[in-house]
Design a protein around this motif. Sequence first.
Motif, PDB file in Angstrom:
ATOM      1  N   CYS A 291       0.854  -1.194   0.000  1.00 39.55           N
ATOM      2  CA  CYS A 291       0.000   0.000   0.000  1.00 39.55           C
ATOM      3  C   CYS A 291       0.882   1.233   0.000  1.00 39.55           C
ATOM      4  O   CYS A 291       1.693   1.427   0.910  1.00 39.55           O
ATOM      5  CB  CYS A 291      -0.913   0.008   1.228  1.00 39.55           C
ATOM      6  SG  CYS A 291      -1.973   1.485   1.307  1.00 39.55           S
TER       7      CYS A 291
ATOM      8  N   LEU B  66       3.422  -0.905   4.063  1.00 40.88           N
ATOM      9  CA  LEU B  66       3.013   0.494   3.911  1.00 40.88           C
ATOM     10  C   LEU B  66       4.203   1.302   3.426  1.00 40.88           C
ATOM     11  O   LEU B  66       5.229   1.355   4.110  1.00 40.88           O
ATOM     12  CB  LEU B  66       2.515   1.055   5.248  1.00 40.88           C
ATOM     13  CG  LEU B  66       1.138   0.632   5.735  1.00 40.88           C
ATOM     14  CD1 LEU B  66       0.847   1.259   7.095  1.00 40.88           C
ATOM     15  CD2 LEU B  66       0.076   1.038   4.732  1.00 40.88           C
TER      16      LEU B  66
ATOM     17  N   MET C 130       1.460   7.789   8.161  1.00 40.35           N
ATOM     18  CA  MET C 130       1.520   6.327   8.287  1.00 40.35           C
ATOM     19  C   MET C 130       0.411   5.815   9.201  1.00 40.35           C
ATOM     20  O   MET C 130      -0.283   4.837   8.886  1.00 40.35           O
ATOM     21  CB  MET C 130       2.880   5.905   8.829  1.00 40.35           C
ATOM     22  CG  MET C 130       3.999   5.891   7.823  1.00 40.35           C
ATOM     23  SD  MET C 130       3.883   4.468   6.717  1.00 40.35           S
ATOM     24  CE  MET C 130       5.559   4.467   6.056  1.00 40.35           C
TER      25      MET C 130
ATOM     26  N   THR D 197      -3.054   6.297   7.647  1.00 41.07           N
ATOM     27  CA  THR D 197      -3.255   5.311   6.587  1.00 41.07           C
ATOM     28  C   THR D 197      -3.641   3.959   7.164  1.00 41.07           C
ATOM     29  O   THR D 197      -4.588   3.305   6.708  1.00 41.07           O
ATOM     30  CB  THR D 197      -1.978   5.174   5.742  1.00 41.07           C
ATOM     31  OG1 THR D 197      -1.723   6.412   5.075  1.00 41.07           O
ATOM     32  CG2 THR D 197      -2.126   4.066   4.709  1.00 41.07           C
ATOM     33  N   TYR D 198      -2.915   3.526   8.177  1.00 40.28           N
ATOM     34  CA  TYR D 198      -3.219   2.225   8.783  1.00 40.28           C
ATOM     35  C   TYR D 198      -4.618   2.210   9.404  1.00 40.28           C
ATOM     36  O   TYR D 198      -5.347   1.223   9.284  1.00 40.28           O
ATOM     37  CB  TYR D 198      -2.171   1.870   9.830  1.00 40.28           C
ATOM     38  CG  TYR D 198      -2.422   0.524  10.461  1.00 40.28           C
ATOM     39  CD1 TYR D 198      -2.320  -0.642   9.720  1.00 40.28           C
ATOM     40  CD2 TYR D 198      -2.803   0.423  11.800  1.00 40.28           C
ATOM     41  CE1 TYR D 198      -2.577  -1.881  10.283  1.00 40.28           C
ATOM     42  CE2 TYR D 198      -3.062  -0.818  12.371  1.00 40.28           C
ATOM     43  CZ  TYR D 198      -2.946  -1.959  11.610  1.00 40.28           C
ATOM     44  OH  TYR D 198      -3.203  -3.182  12.170  1.00 40.28           O
TER      45      TYR D 198
ATOM     46  N   LEU E   2       6.544  -1.133   7.594  1.00 40.84           N
ATOM     47  CA  LEU E   2       6.583   0.243   7.128  1.00 40.84           C
ATOM     48  C   LEU E   2       7.880   0.436   6.356  1.00 40.84           C
ATOM     49  O   LEU E   2       8.952   0.022   6.814  1.00 40.84           O
ATOM     50  CB  LEU E   2       6.526   1.224   8.299  1.00 40.84           C
ATOM     51  CG  LEU E   2       5.416   1.014   9.342  1.00 40.84           C
ATOM     52  CD1 LEU E   2       5.472   2.127  10.385  1.00 40.84           C
ATOM     53  CD2 LEU E   2       4.055   0.932   8.699  1.00 40.84           C
TER      54      LEU E   2
END
Length: 220
Positions: free
Chosen positions: A77, A134, A145, A148-149, A163
């Motif tokens: 992602c 990610l 970050m 987004t998660y 990550l």
Amino acid sequence: MLIHNLSKENTILNVFMSELRDKTIQTDNMRFRRNIERIGEILAYELSKSLHFKSKIIETPLDTTEINLPENEIVICSILRAGIPLHNGLLNYFDAAENAFISAYRHHKSAPERFEIIVEYLACPSLENKTLILADPMLATGQSMVATYEALKPFGTPKEIHLVSVIGAEEGVAYVSNHFKNENAHLWISTIDKNLNEKGYIVPGLGDAGDLCFGQKLQQ
């Protein structure tokens, strides 16, 4: 969270990092994108060492041979738009991976140093029991970050989270480390800088990665 800082060793990665930072070289947008992509490939290689492997018999034209192959179901992602070249680098190595894309941007309030992360577009497969990567080249405050998660949670619970960033700030690394406390969470990063300026940008950093990749954007 386990932190893997690749700058602790002298490798060819330093060449790509130096060109990303050098203001006389980074004006070449195509080279800038390619350097991020190459760093993504290196990070993918390092990340691959932590995956789960299973032995498989391969039939060659002359005989058979046994080789260990990764068995993880991977979803990459990336955070648009600066994450695209990094995504491509990861996908060059994890070419069987599924893909997700999300838009996350800073919405500045009354003062330049005050902002919130806005997530608008999101396309994602199921993440249930999969390995989630990610990808965001700049880990500044860490808020993108985490946002987004949080936005990905309705798509399932991954069994591992990785990550991946090119440059981070100590503050951002600490922020995501505090959020991703699971032992199955990793951060793979090329280098970590000490400071953020008053606007939340990494110093010395390299500037605006999105603009350097794709040209300056109109501010709204």
